[in-house]
Write a protein that holds these residues in place. Structure first.
Motif, PDB file in Angstrom:
ATOM      1  N   PRO A  84      12.191  94.224 -11.724  1.00 55.79           N
ATOM      2  CA  PRO A  84      12.212  95.482 -10.697  1.00 55.79           C
ATOM      3  C   PRO A  84      11.545  96.869 -11.439  1.00 55.79           C
ATOM      4  N   LEU A  85      12.339  97.169 -12.783  1.00 50.88           N
ATOM      5  CA  LEU A  85      11.781  98.169 -12.971  1.00 50.88           C
ATOM      6  C   LEU A  85      10.469  98.221 -13.519  1.00 50.88           C
ATOM      7  N   ALA A  86       9.788  97.250 -14.216  1.00 53.38           N
ATOM      8  CA  ALA A  86       8.467  96.987 -14.712  1.00 53.38           C
ATOM      9  C   ALA A  86       7.521  97.555 -13.707  1.00 53.38           C
ATOM     10  N   LYS A  87       7.435  96.911 -12.116  1.00 54.29           N
ATOM     11  CA  LYS A  87       7.036  97.720 -10.709  1.00 54.29           C
ATOM     12  C   LYS A  87       7.204  98.725 -11.317  1.00 54.29           C
ATOM     13  N   GLN A  88       8.505  99.471 -10.812  1.00 60.36           N
ATOM     14  CA  GLN A  88       7.951 101.087 -10.786  1.00 60.36           C
ATOM     15  C   GLN A  88       7.349 101.428 -12.452  1.00 60.36           C
ATOM     16  N   ALA A  89       7.307 101.324 -13.624  1.00 62.29           N
ATOM     17  CA  ALA A  89       6.762 102.073 -14.258  1.00 62.29           C
ATOM     18  C   ALA A  89       4.740 101.705 -14.414  1.00 62.29           C
ATOM     19  N   LYS A  90       5.309 100.887 -13.114  1.00 60.77           N
ATOM     20  CA  LYS A  90       3.888 100.741 -12.884  1.00 60.77           C
ATOM     21  C   LYS A  90       3.220 101.578 -11.950  1.00 60.77           C
ATOM     22  N   ASP A  91       4.174 101.641 -11.028  1.00 62.36           N
ATOM     23  CA  ASP A  91       3.115 102.285  -9.186  1.00 62.36           C
ATOM     24  C   ASP A  91       3.612 103.348  -9.937  1.00 62.36           C
ATOM     25  N   LEU A  92       4.470 103.892 -10.541  1.00 65.28           N
ATOM     26  CA  LEU A  92       4.750 105.687 -10.864  1.00 65.28           C
ATOM     27  C   LEU A  92       3.540 105.651 -12.029  1.00 65.28           C
ATOM     28  N   ALA A  93       3.300 104.956 -12.599  1.00 67.70           N
ATOM     29  CA  ALA A  93       1.488 105.357 -13.188  1.00 67.70           C
ATOM     30  C   ALA A  93       0.330 105.330 -12.593  1.00 67.70           C
ATOM     31  N   ALA A  94       0.894 104.405 -11.799  1.00 65.68           N
ATOM     32  CA  ALA A  94      -0.609 104.090 -10.263  1.00 65.68           C
ATOM     33  C   ALA A  94      -0.521 106.106  -9.799  1.00 65.68           C
ATOM     34  N   GLY A  95       1.051 106.123  -9.906  1.00 66.53           N
ATOM     35  CA  GLY A  95       0.666 107.371  -8.796  1.00 66.53           C
ATOM     36  C   GLY A  95       0.347 108.717  -9.105  1.00 66.53           C
ATOM     37  N   ALA A  96       0.933 108.374 -10.597  1.00 68.66           N
ATOM     38  CA  ALA A  96       0.598 110.002 -11.324  1.00 68.66           C
ATOM     39  C   ALA A  96      -1.534 109.713 -11.339  1.00 68.66           C
ATOM     40  N   CYS A  97      -2.269 108.488 -11.494  1.00 64.66           N
ATOM     41  CA  CYS A  97      -3.623 108.388 -11.031  1.00 64.66           C
ATOM     42  C   CYS A  97      -3.857 109.098  -9.758  1.00 64.66           C
ATOM     43  N   LEU A  98      -3.088 109.009  -8.303  1.00 65.96           N
ATOM     44  CA  LEU A  98      -3.193 108.835  -7.131  1.00 65.96           C
ATOM     45  C   LEU A  98      -3.015 110.581  -7.202  1.00 65.96           C
ATOM     46  N   VAL A  99      -1.574 111.009  -7.496  1.00 65.93           N
ATOM     47  CA  VAL A  99      -1.990 112.695  -7.107  1.00 65.93           C
ATOM     48  C   VAL A  99      -3.237 113.444  -7.715  1.00 65.93           C
ATOM     49  N   TYR A 100      -3.308 112.593  -9.548  1.00 62.21           N
ATOM     50  CA  TYR A 100      -4.650 114.002 -10.265  1.00 62.21           C
ATOM     51  C   TYR A 100      -6.121 113.868  -9.093  1.00 62.21           C
ATOM     52  N   ALA A 101      -6.511 112.222  -8.413  1.00 60.06           N
ATOM     53  CA  ALA A 101      -6.588 112.160  -7.873  1.00 60.06           C
ATOM     54  C   ALA A 101      -7.303 112.976  -6.236  1.00 60.06           C
ATOM     55  N   ILE A 102      -5.853 113.137  -5.484  1.00 62.79           N
ATOM     56  CA  ILE A 102      -6.091 114.163  -4.673  1.00 62.79           C
ATOM     57  C   ILE A 102      -6.053 115.441  -5.325  1.00 62.79           C
ATOM     58  N   CYS A 103      -5.837 115.867  -6.261  1.00 63.06           N
ATOM     59  CA  CYS A 103      -6.074 117.227  -6.780  1.00 63.06           C
ATOM     60  C   CYS A 103      -7.583 117.441  -7.145  1.00 63.06           C
ATOM     61  N   THR A 104      -8.198 116.420  -7.851  1.00 64.56           N
ATOM     62  CA  THR A 104      -9.635 116.812  -7.937  1.00 64.56           C
ATOM     63  C   THR A 104     -10.337 116.324  -6.235  1.00 64.56           C
ATOM     64  N   ILE A 105      -9.998 116.226  -5.492  1.00 64.38           N
ATOM     65  CA  ILE A 105     -11.067 116.186  -4.171  1.00 64.38           C
ATOM     66  C   ILE A 105     -11.115 117.454  -3.950  1.00 64.38           C
ATOM     67  N   ILE A 106      -9.804 117.602  -4.168  1.00 64.63           N
ATOM     68  CA  ILE A 106      -8.879 119.054  -3.440  1.00 64.63           C
ATOM     69  C   ILE A 106      -9.069 120.913  -4.259  1.00 64.63           C
ATOM     70  N   VAL A 107      -9.822 120.617  -5.253  1.00 65.81           N
ATOM     71  CA  VAL A 107     -10.847 121.472  -6.349  1.00 65.81           C
ATOM     72  C   VAL A 107     -12.254 120.909  -5.920  1.00 65.81           C
ATOM     73  N   GLY A 108     -12.533 120.211  -5.951  1.00 64.16           N
ATOM     74  CA  GLY A 108     -14.143 119.461  -5.486  1.00 64.16           C
ATOM     75  C   GLY A 108     -14.151 120.013  -4.392  1.00 64.16           C
ATOM     76  N   LEU A 109     -13.772 120.064  -3.050  1.00 66.68           N
ATOM     77  CA  LEU A 109     -13.862 120.383  -2.070  1.00 66.68           C
ATOM     78  C   LEU A 109     -13.755 122.824  -1.821  1.00 66.68           C
ATOM     79  N   ILE A 110     -13.071 122.727  -2.709  1.00 65.69           N
ATOM     80  CA  ILE A 110     -12.456 124.548  -2.632  1.00 65.69           C
ATOM     81  C   ILE A 110     -13.997 124.976  -3.340  1.00 65.69           C
ATOM     82  N   ILE A 111     -14.974 124.286  -4.449  1.00 63.17           N
ATOM     83  CA  ILE A 111     -16.159 124.193  -5.529  1.00 63.17           C
ATOM     84  C   ILE A 111     -17.287 124.607  -4.340  1.00 63.17           C
ATOM     85  N   PHE A 112     -17.295 123.205  -3.723  1.00 64.27           N
ATOM     86  CA  PHE A 112     -18.975 122.308  -2.973  1.00 64.27           C
ATOM     87  C   PHE A 112     -18.631 123.015  -1.608  1.00 64.27           C
ATOM     88  N   ILE A 113     -18.005 123.315  -0.917  1.00 64.15           N
ATOM     89  CA  ILE A 113     -18.259 123.422   0.364  1.00 64.15           C
ATOM     90  C   ILE A 113     -18.458 125.421   0.663  1.00 64.15           C
TER      91      ILE A 113
END
Length: 121
Positions: A84-113
Motif C-alpha cells: 500500500p505505501l509503494a502504491k501511495q508513493a507512485k500515486d503521489l508522484a503521478a498526482g504531482a505530474c497531473l497538478v503541473y499538467a493542469i497548471c500548464t493548461i491553465i497558463v497556456g489558455l491565459i496566454i493563447f485565448i
C-alpha cells in the motif's frame, strides 16, 4: 574537479532522457504536446515573456515526468511486491505530474485565448 567525470555525468543524463522517451508513454505524449504548443507559439505573436513562460512550462513538465519515472523505478526496486505505501508513493508522484499538467493548461489558455479571440470569434 575531474573534467572526465564531469562530462561523463552529461552522458548519463542523456541516457536517462533517452530511456524515459523510450519507456514512458506519458513522456512521449508531453513531447507531442510540446511540439503542438511550440508550433502554435510560432504562429502566434508571443512576447518575449510569454515565450519564456511557455519554455519554462514545457521544461518543467519534462522535469516532473523524469522525476516521476525515477520515483516509480525506485519504488519498484524497493518494493517489488505490491504494498500500500509503494502504491501511495507512485500515486503521489503521478498526482504531482497531473497538478503541473493542469497548471500548464491553465497558463497556456491565459496566454493563447486573448491572442486567438479575434481569429476564432
Amino acid at each position: 574537479m575531474n573534467i572526465r567525470k564531469f562530462f561523463k555525468s552529461f552522458v548519463f543524463a542523456f541516457q536517462g532522457i533517452i530511456l524515459v522517451i523510450k519507456s514512458e508513454q506519458n513522456f512521449r505524449f508531453h513531447v507531442l504536446a510540446a511540439v503542438v504548443v511550440l508550433l502554435a507559439s510560432f504562429l502566434t505573436s508571443l512576447s518575449k515573456w510569454e515565450w519564456i513562460i511557455i519554455v519554462m512550462l514545457i521544461c518543467g513538465m519534462f522535469m516532473i515526468e523524469l522525476v516521476n519515472a525515477s520515483i516509480e523505478r525506485v519504488v519498484d526496486l524497493a518494493s517489488p511486491e505490491l504494498h500500500p505505501l509503494a502504491k501511495q508513493a507512485k500515486d503521489l508522484a503521478a498526482g504531482a505530474c497531473l497538478v503541473y499538467a493542469i497548471c500548464t493548461i491553465i497558463v497556456g489558455l491565459i496566454i493563447f485565448i486573448p491572442k486567438w479571440s479575434g481569429i476564432l470569434f
